[in-house]
Design an enzyme around this catalytic site. Sequence first.
Site, mmCIF file in Angstrom:
data_model
loop_
_atom_site.group_PDB
_atom_site.id
_atom_site.type_symbol
_atom_site.label_atom_id
_atom_site.label_comp_id
_atom_site.label_asym_id
_atom_site.label_seq_id
_atom_site.Cartn_x
_atom_site.Cartn_y
_atom_site.Cartn_z
ATOM 1 N N CYS A 68 -8.283 2.301 6.954
ATOM 2 C CA CYS A 68 -7.823 3.180 5.763
ATOM 3 C C CYS A 68 -8.048 2.672 4.344
ATOM 4 O O CYS A 68 -8.719 1.316 4.332
ATOM 5 C CB CYS A 68 -6.180 3.048 5.677
ATOM 6 S SG CYS A 68 -5.517 1.315 5.142
ATOM 7 N N SER A 104 1.581 -5.423 3.170
ATOM 8 C CA SER A 104 3.010 -5.334 3.581
ATOM 9 C C SER A 104 3.983 -6.420 2.659
ATOM 10 O O SER A 104 5.207 -6.581 2.960
ATOM 11 C CB SER A 104 3.298 -5.642 4.922
ATOM 12 O OG SER A 104 2.608 -6.875 5.387
ATOM 13 N N HIS A 128 -1.080 -5.393 19.237
ATOM 14 C CA HIS A 128 -0.622 -5.151 17.777
ATOM 15 C C HIS A 128 0.036 -3.677 18.146
ATOM 16 O O HIS A 128 -0.506 -2.537 18.825
ATOM 17 C CB HIS A 128 -1.773 -4.940 16.915
ATOM 18 C CG HIS A 128 -1.469 -4.584 15.510
ATOM 19 N ND1 HIS A 128 -0.899 -3.501 14.990
ATOM 20 C CD2 HIS A 128 -1.363 -5.608 14.287
ATOM 21 C CE1 HIS A 128 -0.681 -3.578 13.652
ATOM 22 N NE2 HIS A 128 -0.933 -4.803 13.320
ATOM 23 N N CYS A 152 2.473 5.937 9.267
ATOM 24 C CA CYS A 152 1.694 6.281 8.205
ATOM 25 C C CYS A 152 0.690 7.156 8.470
ATOM 26 O O CYS A 152 0.138 7.133 9.520
ATOM 27 C CB CYS A 152 0.791 4.888 7.812
ATOM 28 S SG CYS A 152 -0.296 5.282 6.398
ATOM 29 N N SER A 155 0.724 -10.071 10.278
ATOM 30 C CA SER A 155 -0.008 -9.125 9.580
ATOM 31 C C SER A 155 -1.504 -9.228 9.724
ATOM 32 O O SER A 155 -1.894 -9.910 8.889
ATOM 33 C CB SER A 155 0.597 -9.203 8.054
ATOM 34 O OG SER A 155 -0.243 -8.353 7.211
ATOM 35 N N CYS A 182 0.878 -1.179 -0.077
ATOM 36 C CA CYS A 182 0.121 0.093 -0.054
ATOM 37 C C CYS A 182 0.849 1.499 0.028
ATOM 38 O O CYS A 182 2.130 1.353 0.260
ATOM 39 C CB CYS A 182 -0.811 0.058 1.299
ATOM 40 S SG CYS A 182 0.185 0.033 2.737
ATOM 41 N N HIS A 193 5.122 -5.774 8.679
ATOM 42 C CA HIS A 193 4.802 -7.150 8.950
ATOM 43 C C HIS A 193 5.110 -8.100 8.006
ATOM 44 O O HIS A 193 4.459 -8.825 7.454
ATOM 45 C CB HIS A 193 3.330 -7.410 9.635
ATOM 46 C CG HIS A 193 3.227 -7.130 11.055
ATOM 47 N ND1 HIS A 193 2.209 -6.553 11.666
ATOM 48 C CD2 HIS A 193 4.120 -6.724 12.157
ATOM 49 C CE1 HIS A 193 2.310 -5.965 12.724
ATOM 50 N NE2 HIS A 193 3.571 -6.318 13.301
ATOM 51 N N GLU A 237 0.128 -0.987 16.360
ATOM 52 C CA GLU A 237 -0.458 0.301 15.933
ATOM 53 C C GLU A 237 -1.638 0.610 17.178
ATOM 54 O O GLU A 237 -1.792 1.683 17.577
ATOM 55 C CB GLU A 237 -1.249 -0.041 14.614
ATOM 56 C CG GLU A 237 -1.968 1.230 14.246
ATOM 57 C CD GLU A 237 -3.043 0.788 13.061
ATOM 58 O OE1 GLU A 237 -2.689 0.170 11.928
ATOM 59 O OE2 GLU A 237 -4.227 1.403 13.069
HETATM 60 C C1 LIG Z 1 1.947 -0.368 8.784
HETATM 61 C C2 LIG Z 1 0.444 -0.971 8.440
HETATM 62 C C3 LIG Z 1 0.008 -1.867 7.701
HETATM 63 C C4 LIG Z 1 0.786 -2.514 6.762
HETATM 64 O O1 LIG Z 1 0.647 -3.971 6.747
HETATM 65 P P1 LIG Z 1 1.432 -4.733 7.958
HETATM 66 O O2 LIG Z 1 0.965 -6.115 7.455
HETATM 67 O O3 LIG Z 1 2.671 -4.491 7.873
HETATM 68 O O4 LIG Z 1 0.387 -4.633 9.244
HETATM 69 P P2 LIG Z 1 -0.879 -4.756 9.923
HETATM 70 O O5 LIG Z 1 -1.633 -5.501 8.703
HETATM 71 O O6 LIG Z 1 -1.256 -3.992 10.789
HETATM 72 O O7 LIG Z 1 -0.575 -6.068 10.904
HETATM 73 C C5 LIG Z 1 -0.396 -0.502 9.788
HETATM 74 O O8 LIG Z 1 -1.562 0.055 9.127
HETATM 75 S S1 SF4 Z 2 -2.888 2.535 7.301
HETATM 76 FE FE1 SF4 Z 2 -1.558 0.696 7.010
HETATM 77 S S2 SF4 Z 2 -2.592 -0.304 5.376
HETATM 78 FE FE2 SF4 Z 2 -3.326 1.613 5.527
HETATM 79 S S3 SF4 Z 2 -2.030 2.816 4.027
HETATM 80 FE FE3 SF4 Z 2 -1.187 3.096 5.872
HETATM 81 S S4 SF4 Z 2 0.295 1.349 6.101
HETATM 82 FE FE4 SF4 Z 2 -0.993 0.854 4.454
#
Ligand SMILES: C/C(=C\COP(=O)(O)OP(=O)(O)O)CO
Ligand code: SF4
Length: 397
Positions: free
Chosen positions: A288, A379, A185, A157, A317, A66, A96, A187
Amino acid sequence: MDTKAFKRSLQHSENYNRKGFGHQAEVTTQLQSEYHSSLIQEIRDRNYSLQRGDVTIRLAQAFGFCWGVERAVAMAYETRQHFPTERIWITNEIIHNPSVNQRMQEMEVKFIPVETGKKDFSVVDNNDVVILPAFGASVQEMQILHDKGCKIVDTTCPWVSKVWNTVEKHKKIDYTSIIHGKYKHEETVATSSFAGKYLIVLNLKEAQYVADYILNGGNREEFLQKFAKACSAGFDPDQDLERVGIANQTTMLKGETEQLGKLFERTMMQKYGPDQLNDHFQSFNTICDATQERQDAMLELVQHELDLMVVIGGFNSSNTTQLQQIAFEKGIPSYHIDSVERIKSGDALEHRQLNGELAIAENWLPAGKIVVGVTSGASTPDKVVEDVIEKIFSLKA
Ligand SMILES: C/C(=C\COP(=O)(O)OP(=O)(O)O)CO
Ligand code: SF4
């Protein structure tokens, strides 16, 4: 703590950077060579479908890196370029995905060591550089680093920062934030650190339990035990659920988040009456766009006749797990893997189940003509998806 004032002072500091260092051109070339895939580009150009022999691959119309991930990874690479000799730390995984985190380690970007469950920031000195990952970091961690006077490169982000702003708004008007998320998590750990009073609920079942408590009361001790790790210090369910605001981890299941918001809206309406609703309930959907697009594309993909699905992404993830959940609910045999190495042969594949445990699927690749749906989390580099698709082609060749 006035987290807004702290953020302002951090952002004005000369040690703080959240815009990168002007090395975009070099870094873009490097990222292309490490993570891009010409096969995936070809499949995109062929309307997301490719047939070779008995295998037809159908890709979701939105998948993979993304915007926020691309931005965070690029900033981390830029940081290495800009500070070639300085020690560089990172407070958690940048995103992740195991292959991207592996690259960070190869570039000598080191994790802050963890001693008996606590991060040991004493290793950082003021000449060091510390990267905050795409998920952000808790306000307490930021404060420690700010006080040390080290350089901070913040790759959070902006969609994640938006959730922080939402819980800060709740705090300002003395509402409790109900956060739809996973309390462990990164975040959500960061988000809750910006909130005042908060309660983290994982799913509709937990939300229903809280809604019932709001309407009918219940066993206070049981409530506190159930949410022991998922609420603010001193949380009192009898006092702190009178005015609630909803926020969500950006990568939760879209439909579930919507239902959860409606459940609390109905609950507050029932308890206080429609005229009083605005004094007891606020909701902002903080899922998002990237999460929504990937889930919508998955919902579209599972409408097709598929023999199986492969969902590719890190096992920790969250957004990848939601994609797997959609396939599971549709009843399609679906395997969540994080790399091609999980495919041992056409007879054996190691995958993560929704309960988090690993399992071996036997005879996972049917004989004869097959249609395989493929998607990947926000990711996951396209290169990892390419390796999986090539492996499936070769096993069926
Ligand atoms: C960095 C981020 C999303 C990107 O994918 P990720 O797989 O790194 O993270 P998540 O799905 O939250 O476990 C947080 O929104
Ligand atoms: S919040 Fe996380 S999944 Fe959404 S755009 Fe940002 S990094 Fe990507």
